[in-house]
Scaffold this active site. Structure first.
Site, PDB file in Angstrom:
ATOM      1  N   LYS A 256       6.095  -5.149  10.323  1.00 17.24           N
ATOM      2  CA  LYS A 256       6.945  -5.014  11.506  1.00 17.24           C
ATOM      3  C   LYS A 256       6.532  -3.832  12.372  1.00 17.24           C
ATOM      4  O   LYS A 256       6.637  -3.878  13.590  1.00 17.24           O
ATOM      5  CB  LYS A 256       8.409  -4.868  11.082  1.00 17.24           C
ATOM      6  N   ARG A 257       6.056  -2.778  11.735  1.00 20.94           N
ATOM      7  CA  ARG A 257       5.678  -1.607  12.533  1.00 20.94           C
ATOM      8  C   ARG A 257       4.444  -1.867  13.379  1.00 20.94           C
ATOM      9  O   ARG A 257       4.181  -1.165  14.349  1.00 20.94           O
ATOM     10  CB  ARG A 257       5.454  -0.394  11.624  1.00 20.94           C
TER      11      ARG A 257
END
Length: 475
Positions: A256-257
């Site tokens: 997600k980052r």
């Protein structure tokens, strides 16, 4: 749902591809790229693109995830020709095929309990062996099988070929070989009778006449098992293309980052679908040095053989660059509709004046996302409160006389950019000032910022009375 044709893929002259997501989560970047490549190949070959929902994981599958997948594909314009088909609606077909394999001896009942299987694997690990099922319930000529224990429901295992190798010419990776001795007998039905993933996939690909399986390379280890089951069913094999994974810009697995979020999150973040499609197309595939192209051009150029064999790296800045390019090209009416939605989500009501399309036209070359465009547009429709440090820095005593005179002259000047620009230049000369000395305080009073497009163009967008009211507060 269209009826399935229970036939053989070799009878079809055109390509039939499929995208088969599991509704246990959103449609993410990797899944969207797989869908894109499968869709593009079908379109390139004049074939059929099929959507299949693999929803057998009842505990984790949700309607919300299914809707997110369908919405994501719709937003990206990845239209499918058949489906969506749901595996849970095909349980009778899978069970019938398992009964057929049991009757033919290509599958068998196994009564090994989970506890016995774990004990078996622990012993193998202790001996330095690869942990695997030892085939104790596998029928063989002249082999005496144990007596089935009472009270235990057996699983069904596929009788994998014990010798030779399973080989295929992968359309991305080239020749891939698995020794059959390395593949133990796969469970194809659980103790409760429900078929397992690898078996359902095989039956679906057979029944749906899939000619080309395009999927992530995390499925490579499943492929030899699926090929052997297809051979046991007497089916022709599809061609396989395993696409390398996507890594983050730091070379680590995409998370997600790095931007591995739902495709629909990119809608919320202000990206245009054509930008994301263009970016995904270049994520592991290339056509010379071309960076920007339409979906039509992509389909025309697409070739599985030109997919990179190595992992692609996700670069958020490259995506933003593409999005900025497409925002510049986009129709102002379309952009205004999209920006209006973002403003509405913030509780900002867009008034009739200034016309949002006119604001978009002036600001769109400055924005990399629709959110940034909404940020620029918002100040035209809300009360603003410039930071005191900006006011102190730019409303200096030496410019106040010129600003007051300008406000007075604004009352009767023609309200259009050329006339406003001419008036500003006239007062600059009269008061012996440089352009920033008037432009900066005007920007601060009007929009609370020091950087905007040409100040006369910004002034012309506002209603005259709004400009005078905002200036009056500080002069």
């Amino acid at each position: 749902m269209r009826a399935l044709l229970f036939a053989n893929p070799v009878l079809f002259m055109t390509a039939r591809t499929r995208f088969a997501p599991s509704p246990t989560g959103y449609l993410h970047i990797g899944g969207a790229r797989t869908a894109l490549f499968s869709w593009a190949y079908a379109r390139k070959m004049g074939g059929t693109f099929i959507l299949r929902i693999e929803d057998t994981d009842l505990e984790r599958s949700t309607r919300e995830s299914e809707r997110a997948i369908l919405d994501g594909m719709s937003w990206l314009s990845l239209d499918y020709d058949e489906g969506p088909f749901y595996q849970m609606q095909r349980m009778d077909r899978y069970k019938a095929m398992i009964r057929q394999m049991l009757d033919k001896g290509t599958a068998y009942y196994c009564y090994t309990s989970p506890e016995e299987l774990e004990s078996m694997r622990e012993a193998q690990r202790a001996r330095g062996e690869k942990p695997r099922y030892d085939g104790c319930w596998r029928p063989e000529p002249h082999k005496a099988l144990p007596v089935p224990p009472e009270g235990i429901n057996p699983v069904v295992r596929f009788k994998n070929p014990p010798h030779g190798a399973t080989t295929w010419d992968d359309m991305v990776k080239g020749k891939i070989v698995f020794e059959n001795s390395e593949l133990d007998d796969l469970i194809i039905a659980r103790a409760d009778g429900t078929p397992t993933y690898n078996f359902c996939v095989v039956v679906d690909d057979l029944d749906m006449n899939i000619t080309h399986v395009i999927r992530g390379d995390d499925h490579v280890n499943n492929t030899p098992r699926q090929i052997n089951i297809l051979k046991a069913l007497g089916a022709a094999l599809p061609q396989y293309a395993h696409v390398p994974m996507i890594l983050g810009s730091d070379g680590e697995r995409l998370s997600k980052r790095h931007g591995a979020v739902s495709v629909m999150q990119y809608v919320e973040d202000g990206f245009l679908p054509e930008a994301l499609i263009n970016y995904l197309a270049r994520l592991g595939w290339s056509h010379g040095d071309e960076e920007i192209f339409s979906m039509q051009q992509f389909v025309e150029w697409f070739d599985l053989r030109h997919i990179s064999k190595s992992a692609a790296q996700f670069n958020p800045e490259k995506l933003r660059w593409l999005n900025q390019h497409y925002i510049k090209l986009a129709d102002n009416t379309r952009l205004a509709k999209l920006v209006r939605k973002h403003l509405s989500d913030r509780g900002v009501r867009v008034n009739e004046a200034p016309l949002l399309e006119s604001v978009i036209a002036l600001y769109k070359e400055r924005a990399a996302t629709l959110l940034e465009l909404a940020d620029e547009a918002e100040v035209f429709y809300i009360e603003i409160h410039p930071a005191q440090e900006l006011l102190d820095a730019h409303l200096a005593p030496e410019v106040l006389p010129a600003l007051r005179e300008l406000a007075g002259r604004f009352a009767d000047v023609a309200w259009e950019a050329p006339a406003l620009g001419a008036l500003i230049k006239e007062l600059l000369a009269k008061h012996n000032l440089k352009m920033p000395k008037l432009a900066m305080p005007l920007r601060v009073m009007l929009v609370g910022q020091t950087h905007t497009p040409s100040v006369d163009a910004v002034l012309a967008l506002f209603p005259r009375e709004t400009v005078l009211a905002r200036m009056k507060r500080y002069l």
